[in-house]
Each structure stands twice: as structure tokens, then as C-alpha cells.
Design a protein around this motif. Structure first.
Motif, PDB file in Angstrom:
ATOM      1  N   ALA A  32     -18.242  -3.842 -19.368  1.00 34.47           N
ATOM      2  CA  ALA A  32     -18.425  -2.998 -20.566  1.00 34.47           C
ATOM      3  C   ALA A  32     -17.337  -3.350 -21.580  1.00 34.47           C
ATOM      4  N   CYS A  33     -16.437  -2.412 -21.905  1.00 30.64           N
ATOM      5  CA  CYS A  33     -15.397  -2.683 -22.907  1.00 30.64           C
ATOM      6  C   CYS A  33     -14.117  -3.247 -22.286  1.00 30.64           C
ATOM      7  N   ILE A  34     -14.060  -3.335 -20.968  1.00 29.49           N
ATOM      8  CA  ILE A  34     -12.861  -3.809 -20.261  1.00 29.49           C
ATOM      9  C   ILE A  34     -13.055  -5.269 -19.876  1.00 29.49           C
ATOM     10  N   GLU A  35     -12.053  -6.082 -20.159  1.00 23.92           N
ATOM     11  CA  GLU A  35     -12.086  -7.454 -19.686  1.00 23.92           C
ATOM     12  C   GLU A  35     -11.037  -7.607 -18.597  1.00 23.92           C
ATOM     13  N   GLN A  48      -2.310 -13.478 -10.718  1.00 20.20           N
ATOM     14  CA  GLN A  48      -1.852 -12.519 -11.724  1.00 20.20           C
ATOM     15  C   GLN A  48      -3.081 -11.954 -12.420  1.00 20.20           C
ATOM     16  N   ILE A  49      -3.180 -10.625 -12.486  1.00 24.34           N
ATOM     17  CA  ILE A  49      -4.376  -9.954 -12.987  1.00 24.34           C
ATOM     18  C   ILE A  49      -4.002  -9.040 -14.147  1.00 24.34           C
ATOM     19  N   GLU A  50      -4.843  -9.031 -15.186  1.00 24.26           N
ATOM     20  CA  GLU A  50      -4.660  -8.137 -16.328  1.00 24.26           C
ATOM     21  C   GLU A  50      -5.982  -7.454 -16.653  1.00 24.26           C
ATOM     22  N   THR A  55      -7.764  -6.925 -27.466  1.00 25.59           N
ATOM     23  CA  THR A  55      -6.849  -8.049 -27.251  1.00 25.59           C
ATOM     24  C   THR A  55      -5.571  -7.626 -26.541  1.00 25.59           C
ATOM     25  N   GLU A  56      -5.458  -6.327 -26.229  1.00 25.86           N
ATOM     26  CA  GLU A  56      -4.222  -5.803 -25.639  1.00 25.86           C
ATOM     27  C   GLU A  56      -4.382  -5.489 -24.149  1.00 25.86           C
ATOM     28  N   PRO A  57      -3.518  -6.055 -23.299  1.00 27.62           N
ATOM     29  CA  PRO A  57      -3.539  -5.674 -21.883  1.00 27.62           C
ATOM     30  C   PRO A  57      -3.076  -4.224 -21.733  1.00 27.62           C
TER      31      PRO A  57
END
Length: 128
Positions: A32-35, A48-50, A55-57
Motif C-alpha cells: 500500500a503506502c509503505i515501502e 539491513q531493513i527500512e 521518501t522518509e524512513p
């Protein structure tokens, strides 16, 4: 002229090949809106996961063979991401497997969605 047209591609390949080999593994998947973005550095067995909104983590975590399981619950504004992620090591195939055991997520609405499954498979570094 012919020599110049052949020389340029050869120069590009010789300069870019080492960079590509050292780049590690990158990946992403949109929920959805989360990448969800992940990076495996070169010659590493750590992931490493974000979690990124726009554009902001808004959340970060790391998985490694020593700490291969993470339960998480992140929320920001009207957005929710919660669940469990795991890094499995397949020693027979010398591969790491990044897996989401469960992910519940919601973006700007009360309706939640659920995902589980494999995100990435990557080669582990050689052991000395």
C-alpha cells in the motif's frame, strides 16, 4: 572511428563491473503506502531493513544469523506495520532467505491487510 565506438563500451564494462560486484543486494516491495527496502552489504550475511513512507524512513532494523528474528510494531500518523521477520540460513545451499512470517499493515484507513512470504534469497559469503 570504429576503434572509438568499440573502445567506449569496453571502458564502460571494465569500470562498471567491479562496482556491480561490490554493490551487494538491494530489494524493495510496496505494501500500500509503505515501502519495505532491504540491503545486504557485499560479503555479508546481515540484512539491513527500512520501512519507508514517501521518501522518509520511519523504522529500521537489522537481521543477522546471530539475531535472525524480529517482531515489530511501527506506527506513524494513520499508518501501521506490525509483524515478524526472519532470516533463515540454508547451509546446504549456502544461502540466506529473508522471510516475513506475518505482516499486518494499514494505510490511512481502518482496513488492514495481511502478507506473509519470502522476500529475497541471497548467497552467503564464503567461509574461510
Amino acid at each position: 572511428m570504429l576503434l572509438r565506438s568499440l573502445l567506449l563500451p569496453i571502458l564502460l564494462l571494465t569500470t562498471l563491473a567491479p562496482v556491480a560486484a561490490q554493490a551487494g543486494t538491494l530489494g524493495h516491495r510496496r505494501f500500500a503506502c509503505i515501502e519495505l527496502q532491504w540491503r545486504i552489504p557485499p560479503n555479508s550475511d546481515t540484512v539491513q531493513i527500512e520501512f519507508v513512507l514517501g521518501t522518509e524512513p520511519f523504522a529500521r532494523m537489522t537481521l543477522s544469523p546471530e539475531q535472525n528474528f524480529r517482531q515489530f510494531n511501527y506506527s506513524i500518523d494513520a499508518i501501521l506495520a506490525e509483524g515478524r521477520m526472519r532470516l533463515r540460513i540454508d547451509e546446504k545451499r549456502n544461502q540466506g532467505i529473508l522471510n516475513i512470517d506475518s505482516l499486518r499493515y494499514r494505510c490511512y484507513s481502518p482496513a488492514e491487510r495481511i502478507f506473509s512470504g519470502e522476500l529475497a534469497t541471497f548467497d552467503l559469503p564464503s567461509k574461510p
